[in-house]
Design a protein around this motif. Structure first.
Motif, PDB file in Angstrom:
ATOM      1  N   ASN A 105       1.032  -1.088   0.049  1.00 39.51           N
ATOM      2  CA  ASN A 105       0.043   0.228   0.233  1.00 39.51           C
ATOM      3  C   ASN A 105       0.838   1.311  -0.027  1.00 39.51           C
ATOM      4  OD1 ASN A 105      -2.374  -1.403   0.158  1.00 39.51           O
ATOM      5  ND2 ASN A 105      -1.859  -1.867   2.276  1.00 39.51           N
ATOM      6  N   GLU A 106       0.337   2.546  -0.346  1.00 36.92           N
ATOM      7  CA  GLU A 106       1.013   3.634  -0.355  1.00 36.92           C
ATOM      8  C   GLU A 106       1.102   4.317   1.030  1.00 36.92           C
ATOM      9  OE1 GLU A 106      -0.139   6.184  -3.450  1.00 36.92           O
ATOM     10  OE2 GLU A 106       0.284   5.244  -4.930  1.00 36.92           O
ATOM     11  N   THR A 107       1.691   3.666   2.051  1.00 39.29           N
ATOM     12  CA  THR A 107       1.715   4.153   3.243  1.00 39.29           C
ATOM     13  C   THR A 107       2.981   4.158   3.846  1.00 39.29           C
ATOM     14  OG1 THR A 107       1.265   1.817   4.336  1.00 39.29           O
ATOM     15  CG2 THR A 107      -0.544   3.198   3.999  1.00 39.29           C
ATOM     16  N   PHE A 135      12.720  -4.453  -5.984  1.00 38.21           N
ATOM     17  CA  PHE A 135      11.556  -3.400  -6.212  1.00 38.21           C
ATOM     18  C   PHE A 135      11.785  -3.093  -7.786  1.00 38.21           C
ATOM     19  CE2 PHE A 135      11.184  -3.163  -1.620  1.00 38.21           C
ATOM     20  CZ  PHE A 135      10.122  -2.703  -1.318  1.00 38.21           C
ATOM     21  N   VAL A 136      10.872  -3.034  -8.446  1.00 39.50           N
ATOM     22  CA  VAL A 136      10.982  -2.340  -9.897  1.00 39.50           C
ATOM     23  C   VAL A 136      10.135  -1.194 -10.061  1.00 39.50           C
ATOM     24  CG1 VAL A 136      10.351  -3.215 -12.326  1.00 39.50           C
ATOM     25  CG2 VAL A 136      11.081  -4.849 -10.504  1.00 39.50           C
ATOM     26  N   ASP A 137      10.917  -0.141 -10.276  1.00 41.95           N
ATOM     27  CA  ASP A 137      10.489   1.005 -10.785  1.00 41.95           C
ATOM     28  C   ASP A 137       9.745   0.804 -12.380  1.00 41.95           C
ATOM     29  OD1 ASP A 137       9.464   3.529 -11.547  1.00 41.95           O
ATOM     30  OD2 ASP A 137      11.429   4.407 -11.229  1.00 41.95           O
ATOM     31  N   THR A 138       8.413   0.797 -12.386  1.00 45.05           N
ATOM     32  CA  THR A 138       7.469   0.632 -13.526  1.00 45.05           C
ATOM     33  C   THR A 138       7.699   1.742 -14.606  1.00 45.05           C
ATOM     34  OG1 THR A 138       5.413   1.161 -12.797  1.00 45.05           O
ATOM     35  CG2 THR A 138       6.095  -1.095 -12.622  1.00 45.05           C
ATOM     36  N   GLN A 139       7.984   2.953 -14.174  1.00 43.43           N
ATOM     37  CA  GLN A 139       8.181   4.211 -15.071  1.00 43.43           C
ATOM     38  C   GLN A 139       9.625   4.873 -15.245  1.00 43.43           C
ATOM     39  OE1 GLN A 139       5.438   7.063 -13.387  1.00 43.43           O
ATOM     40  NE2 GLN A 139       3.826   5.407 -12.953  1.00 43.43           N
ATOM     41  N   GLY A 140      10.626   4.012 -14.651  1.00 43.71           N
ATOM     42  CA  GLY A 140      11.856   4.664 -14.894  1.00 43.71           C
ATOM     43  C   GLY A 140      13.016   3.793 -13.935  1.00 43.71           C
ATOM     44  N   SER A 141      13.894   4.525 -13.529  1.00 47.22           N
ATOM     45  CA  SER A 141      14.977   3.677 -12.586  1.00 47.22           C
ATOM     46  C   SER A 141      15.294   4.372 -11.235  1.00 47.22           C
ATOM     47  CB  SER A 141      16.066   3.803 -13.555  1.00 47.22           C
ATOM     48  OG  SER A 141      16.592   4.940 -13.656  1.00 47.22           O
ATOM     49  N   ASP A 142      14.257   4.852 -10.861  1.00 49.98           N
ATOM     50  CA  ASP A 142      14.212   5.472  -9.522  1.00 49.98           C
ATOM     51  C   ASP A 142      14.154   4.465  -8.264  1.00 49.98           C
ATOM     52  OD1 ASP A 142      14.528   8.001 -10.820  1.00 49.98           O
ATOM     53  OD2 ASP A 142      12.523   8.521 -10.072  1.00 49.98           O
ATOM     54  N   ASP A 143      14.536   4.854  -7.135  1.00 42.62           N
ATOM     55  CA  ASP A 143      14.559   3.935  -6.160  1.00 42.62           C
ATOM     56  C   ASP A 143      13.033   4.150  -5.272  1.00 42.62           C
ATOM     57  OD1 ASP A 143      17.210   3.080  -6.168  1.00 42.62           O
ATOM     58  OD2 ASP A 143      18.112   4.465  -4.737  1.00 42.62           O
ATOM     59  N   PRO A 144      12.648   3.245  -4.852  1.00 42.48           N
ATOM     60  CA  PRO A 144      11.257   3.399  -4.506  1.00 42.48           C
ATOM     61  C   PRO A 144      11.018   4.266  -3.001  1.00 42.48           C
ATOM     62  CG  PRO A 144      12.188   1.377  -3.849  1.00 42.48           C
ATOM     63  CD  PRO A 144      13.216   1.835  -4.479  1.00 42.48           C
ATOM     64  N   ASP A 204       5.243   6.784  -1.470  1.00 42.31           N
ATOM     65  CA  ASP A 204       4.151   7.098  -2.217  1.00 42.31           C
ATOM     66  C   ASP A 204       3.834   6.637  -3.674  1.00 42.31           C
ATOM     67  OD1 ASP A 204       6.342   8.377  -3.106  1.00 42.31           O
ATOM     68  OD2 ASP A 204       5.335  10.370  -3.193  1.00 42.31           O
ATOM     69  N   GLY A 205       4.761   5.606  -3.802  1.00 42.17           N
ATOM     70  CA  GLY A 205       4.488   5.022  -5.206  1.00 42.17           C
ATOM     71  C   GLY A 205       4.421   3.484  -5.015  1.00 42.17           C
ATOM     72  N   LEU A 206       4.158   3.176  -3.748  1.00 45.10           N
ATOM     73  CA  LEU A 206       4.483   1.607  -3.513  1.00 45.10           C
ATOM     74  C   LEU A 206       2.895   0.983  -4.031  1.00 45.10           C
ATOM     75  CD1 LEU A 206       5.627   1.354   0.038  1.00 45.10           C
ATOM     76  CD2 LEU A 206       6.682   0.740  -2.002  1.00 45.10           C
ATOM     77  N   GLY A 207       3.092  -0.210  -4.748  1.00 47.29           N
ATOM     78  CA  GLY A 207       1.917  -0.933  -5.407  1.00 47.29           C
ATOM     79  C   GLY A 207       1.686  -0.321  -6.817  1.00 47.29           C
ATOM     80  N   SER A 208       1.986   0.851  -7.153  1.00 44.19           N
ATOM     81  CA  SER A 208       1.799   1.378  -8.473  1.00 44.19           C
ATOM     82  C   SER A 208       2.975   1.434  -9.151  1.00 44.19           C
ATOM     83  CB  SER A 208       0.890   2.394  -8.269  1.00 44.19           C
ATOM     84  OG  SER A 208       1.544   3.650  -7.503  1.00 44.19           O
ATOM     85  N   ARG A 209       3.622   2.640  -8.987  1.00 43.54           N
ATOM     86  CA  ARG A 209       4.864   2.984  -9.608  1.00 43.54           C
ATOM     87  C   ARG A 209       5.979   1.904  -9.435  1.00 43.54           C
ATOM     88  NH1 ARG A 209       8.549   8.285 -10.590  1.00 43.54           N
ATOM     89  NH2 ARG A 209      10.420   7.217 -11.527  1.00 43.54           N
ATOM     90  N   TYR A 210       6.054   1.551  -8.006  1.00 44.10           N
ATOM     91  CA  TYR A 210       6.906   0.775  -7.566  1.00 44.10           C
ATOM     92  C   TYR A 210       6.385  -0.569  -6.842  1.00 44.10           C
ATOM     93  CZ  TYR A 210       9.254   5.325  -7.148  1.00 44.10           C
ATOM     94  OH  TYR A 210       9.779   6.348  -7.528  1.00 44.10           O
TER      95      TYR A 210
END
Length: 99
Positions: free
Chosen positions: A9-11, A73-82, A85-91
């Motif tokens: 979750n994004e928490t 952890f996989v950044d689905t929109q680039g190569s940033d560390d998680p 606020d992006g957990l479960g969606s971007r990360y």
């Protein structure tokens, strides 16, 4: 090779329990000012404490601990560390078991 997405979750701080490789796994995921960190518990025993979570970098790094795989952890929109606020969606947290 099998992979499983671990739902987050994004928490800023969360604990989840999942069954992976027929074993009980607990994950404590928490945000600090210096990054996102994770503790890993296997069958009630902590095997990793305070691991930094980075894009595409395995969290456990130790086959001898008996987990039978690792978390990435996989950044689905680039190569940033998680960040939380992006957990479960971007990360996305992926667990991979290699047999």
């Amino acid at each position: 090779m099998t992979f499983q997405i671990v739902p987050l979750n994004e928490t800023a701080s969360q604990t989840i329990k999942v069954i992976l490789n027929q074993q009980s796994v607990r994950l404590d995921v928490y945000q600090r000012s210096t990054g996102l960190f994770m503790n890993v518990w296997l069958n009630g025993t902590q095997i990793v404490a305070g691991a930094i979570c980075q894009n595409l970098n395995p969290v456990v790094h130790a086959d001898y601990l008996g987990l039978g795989g690792d978390f990435v952890f996989v950044d689905t929109q680039g190569s940033d560390d998680p960040t939380y606020d992006g957990l479960g969606s971007r990360y996305v947290l992926v667990w991979g078991a290699f047999s």
